[in-house]
Enzyme design. Structure first.
Site, PDB file in Angstrom:
ATOM      1  CG  LEU A   1      34.557  48.916  41.613  1.00  0.00           C
ATOM      2  CD1 LEU A   1      35.556  50.061  41.806  1.00  0.00           C
ATOM      3  CD2 LEU A   1      33.182  49.326  42.100  1.00  0.00           C
ATOM      4  CG  ASP A   2      29.918  48.018  36.046  1.00  0.00           C
ATOM      5  OD1 ASP A   2      29.962  46.797  36.283  1.00  0.00           O
ATOM      6  OD2 ASP A   2      28.872  48.693  36.054  1.00  0.00           O
ATOM      7  NE  ARG A   3      37.511  48.915  29.357  1.00  0.00           N
ATOM      8  CZ  ARG A   3      37.942  48.350  28.238  1.00  0.00           C
ATOM      9  NH1 ARG A   3      37.336  47.271  27.781  1.00  0.00           N
ATOM     10  NH2 ARG A   3      38.958  48.841  27.579  1.00  0.00           N
TER      11      ARG A   3
END
Length: 256
Positions: free
Chosen positions: A67-69
């Protein structure tokens, strides 16, 4: 096969919220602004989700996907490389259910598909196929003038990416000019500022809401939903969208 919509073994335990946990894998509700692991894309932080989890549950852990930050929500973590590899295979086979919640500017159609190739994380090389489906759950028109418009329109979407390219959802909705609210890379600064000023919203409104997959060891179908945090619920309450979320939530039977 049996479907499992599991609760954590101890929902009151300190640390990251565990949505599912057994001897082979776990699903954690990732908070926003926390990088999942060390990467050239996130700089030299000292705090990573995978390190927190190792201190919290012990043993070896391996991210089964990413997952993106800036994105919150359900993240699958394996306790062995074999389990991580099998989840990865299911992702490649597109047998993993992934559903996100997103707030976007404008009123897109009730349903739709974005079929637009994307490059990888380096943003170089030949673009690869990328497909994203959406369903509009709710919309709102606000009497707030900005630019040449006397009102601003926003929509709550359920988004299902068919592929998993780098920042796919954010880039796809920017491509069709329905930018995600809070996206400082691909979004619209004026709309991001509006949410900061009126609702103290300083995050990307993208949440990995549900994940479903076949357990690599038991063969059961595991279905997990990640609750929304206080910032999300503040927006849902303000716009009257809580009922839309309740109506869209899956009706699961833990006994299959």
């Amino acid at each position: 096969m049996q479907s499992t919509d599991a609760s954590p073994p101890d929902a009151t335990a300190a640390g990251l919220p565990l949505l599912y946990c057994d001897d082979d894998l776990l699903v954690v509700n990732k908070p926003p602004a926390l990088a999942a692991h060390r990467s050239n894309l996130v700089g030299d932080d000292d705090d990573y989700l995978i390190d927190r989890l190792r201190r919290q549950v012990g043993g070896s852990l391996y991210l089964a996907h990413r997952l993106d930050r800036a994105t919150s929500g359900a993240l699958v973590v394996a306790r062995s490389t074999a389990v991580a590899t099998e989840i990865g295979r299911q992702l490649m086979d597109r047998s993993v259910e992934k559903a996100y919640l997103a707030v976007v500017r404008g009123w897109p159609d009730e349903t739709g598909t974005i079929d637009h190739p994307l490059t990888g994380s380096s943003l170089k090389g030949a673009p690869k196929p990328a497909v994203t489906h959406w369903r509009r759950l709710a919309r709102v028109e606000l009497p707030i003038p900005m630019g040449r418009y006397p009102q601003q329109r926003y929509s709550l979407l359920e988004v299902q990416p068919q592929t998993g390219r780098y920042q796919q959802i954010r880039r796809h909705f920017a491509h069709i000019s329905h930018h995600l609210v809070g996206d400082t890379t691909h979004g619209r600064g004026d709309h991001n500022r509006l949410f900061r000023i009126h609702w103290a919203m300083h995050r990307l409104l993208l949440h990995a809401w549900r994940v479903g997959f076949t357990h690599p060891v038991s063969g059961q179908r595991v279905a997990v939903s990640a609750p929304l945090d206080a910032s999300w619920n503040r927006i849902l309450d303000t716009f009257g969208w809580q009922s839309a979320i309740a109506g869209a939530a899956p009706k699961t039977d833990p006994h299959g």
